[in-house]
Design a protein around this motif. Sequence first.
Motif, short mmCIF file in Angstrom:
data_model
loop_
_atom_site.label_atom_id
_atom_site.label_comp_id
_atom_site.label_asym_id
_atom_site.label_seq_id
_atom_site.Cartn_x
_atom_site.Cartn_y
_atom_site.Cartn_z
N MET A 17 0.83 -1.19 0.00
CA MET A 17 0.00 0.00 0.00
C MET A 17 0.87 1.25 0.00
O MET A 17 1.93 1.28 0.63
N ILE A 18 0.40 2.23 -0.76
CA ILE A 18 1.16 3.48 -0.85
C ILE A 18 0.59 4.48 0.16
O ILE A 18 -0.62 4.72 0.19
N VAL A 19 1.45 5.01 0.99
CA VAL A 19 1.05 6.02 1.97
C VAL A 19 1.86 7.28 1.68
O VAL A 19 3.05 7.20 1.39
N ARG A 20 1.19 8.40 1.71
CA ARG A 20 1.88 9.67 1.46
C ARG A 20 1.94 10.49 2.74
O ARG A 20 0.95 10.59 3.45
N VAL A 21 3.09 11.04 2.99
CA VAL A 21 3.26 11.92 4.14
C VAL A 21 3.75 13.27 3.64
O VAL A 21 4.72 13.34 2.88
N GLN A 43 8.28 25.63 1.11
CA GLN A 43 8.68 24.36 0.52
C GLN A 43 8.75 23.27 1.58
O GLN A 43 9.36 23.45 2.64
N GLY A 44 8.13 22.17 1.29
CA GLY A 44 8.14 21.06 2.22
C GLY A 44 8.54 19.77 1.54
O GLY A 44 8.99 19.78 0.40
N LYS A 45 8.36 18.68 2.27
CA LYS A 45 8.74 17.37 1.75
C LYS A 45 7.50 16.53 1.52
O LYS A 45 6.52 16.63 2.25
N LEU A 46 7.58 15.71 0.50
CA LEU A 46 6.51 14.77 0.21
C LEU A 46 7.16 13.40 0.20
O LEU A 46 8.08 13.15 -0.57
N ILE A 47 6.72 12.54 1.09
CA ILE A 47 7.36 11.23 1.22
C ILE A 47 6.35 10.16 0.87
O ILE A 47 5.28 10.08 1.48
N GLU A 48 6.66 9.36 -0.13
CA GLU A 48 5.78 8.25 -0.53
C GLU A 48 6.38 6.96 -0.01
O GLU A 48 7.51 6.61 -0.37
N LEU A 49 5.62 6.27 0.82
CA LEU A 49 6.10 5.03 1.41
C LEU A 49 5.29 3.87 0.85
O LEU A 49 4.06 3.93 0.79
N ASP A 50 5.99 2.82 0.44
CA ASP A 50 5.31 1.60 0.03
C ASP A 50 5.38 0.64 1.21
O ASP A 50 6.43 0.08 1.50
N LEU A 51 4.25 0.50 1.91
CA LEU A 51 4.23 -0.25 3.17
C LEU A 51 3.46 -1.56 3.01
O LEU A 51 2.63 -1.70 2.12
N ALA A 52 3.76 -2.49 3.91
CA ALA A 52 3.04 -3.77 3.91
C ALA A 52 1.56 -3.51 4.16
O ALA A 52 1.20 -2.62 4.94
N GLU A 53 0.72 -4.29 3.49
CA GLU A 53 -0.73 -4.20 3.73
C GLU A 53 -1.00 -4.39 5.22
O GLU A 53 -0.36 -5.22 5.87
N THR A 99 -0.58 -2.09 7.52
CA THR A 99 0.09 -1.09 8.36
C THR A 99 -0.96 -0.07 8.81
O THR A 99 -1.78 0.37 8.02
N THR A 100 -0.94 0.26 10.08
CA THR A 100 -1.97 1.16 10.60
C THR A 100 -1.50 2.62 10.54
O THR A 100 -0.30 2.90 10.45
N GLU A 101 -2.47 3.51 10.61
CA GLU A 101 -2.14 4.93 10.61
C GLU A 101 -1.30 5.27 11.84
O GLU A 101 -0.41 6.13 11.77
N GLU A 102 -1.55 4.58 12.93
CA GLU A 102 -0.77 4.83 14.15
C GLU A 102 0.70 4.49 13.92
O GLU A 102 1.59 5.21 14.40
N GLN A 103 0.96 3.42 13.18
CA GLN A 103 2.36 3.07 12.88
C GLN A 103 3.02 4.15 12.02
O GLN A 103 4.17 4.51 12.22
N VAL A 104 2.26 4.66 11.05
CA VAL A 104 2.81 5.72 10.19
C VAL A 104 3.06 6.98 11.02
O VAL A 104 4.06 7.68 10.84
N TYR A 140 3.10 17.52 10.06
CA TYR A 140 2.96 16.50 9.02
C TYR A 140 1.51 16.11 8.85
O TYR A 140 0.68 16.33 9.73
N ARG A 141 1.23 15.56 7.68
CA ARG A 141 -0.12 15.11 7.37
C ARG A 141 0.02 13.76 6.66
O ARG A 141 0.85 13.60 5.77
N ILE A 142 -0.78 12.81 7.10
CA ILE A 142 -0.70 11.45 6.55
C ILE A 142 -1.90 11.22 5.64
O ILE A 142 -3.03 11.52 6.01
N GLU A 143 -1.63 10.70 4.45
CA GLU A 143 -2.71 10.33 3.51
C GLU A 143 -2.57 8.84 3.25
O GLU A 143 -1.59 8.40 2.70
N MET A 144 -3.56 8.07 3.67
CA MET A 144 -3.46 6.64 3.38
C MET A 144 -4.73 6.05 2.80
O MET A 144 -5.66 6.74 2.54
#
Lengths: 75, 75
Positions: free
Chosen positions: B1-5, B38-48, B50-55, B71-75
């Motif tokens: 799963m792709i998660v964006r931060v 200017q900020g950072k955009l981090i795309e993480l490919d995580l194991a199915e 994975t909870t939002e709390e872990q991110v 930070y803001r998490i999009e999952m």
Amino acid sequence: MIVRVEVMLKDGVLDPQGEAVRHALGALGFEGVDRVRQGKLIELDLAEGTTEEQVRQMCEKLLANTVIESYRIEM
Amino acid sequence: MIVRVEVMLKDGVLDPQGEAVRHALGALGFEGVDRVRQGKLIELDLAEGTTEEQVRQMCEKLLANTVIESYRIEM
């Protein structure tokens, strides 16, 4: 008006920053991190009436290196 | 799963990178650019599974410096 531009390295371009993040997450005990890509998020506060074409020009001329980066405009 | 931060400097924290972009856009002839962050955009490919709390933990421990960045998490 606030316009957001996302700039990411194109697929296939090595991303040492992302790789460092992936490695560090593993070292911190986070499991299941397959791949990490790190890009830029640029928030621009522009005059009302700025067109998407103008923002595209900003991306092409300054914000992104289109040889290795792709960009996405949100307005 | 792709998660964006998304990681951005908090309001009130000086952003010299964003300021440099704003200045450069002006020098290139783009008018009406009020403010740039200017900020950072981090795309993480995580194991199915994975909870939002872990991110959130990843953000707190590594991805963001929460003293100066939000930070803001999009999952």
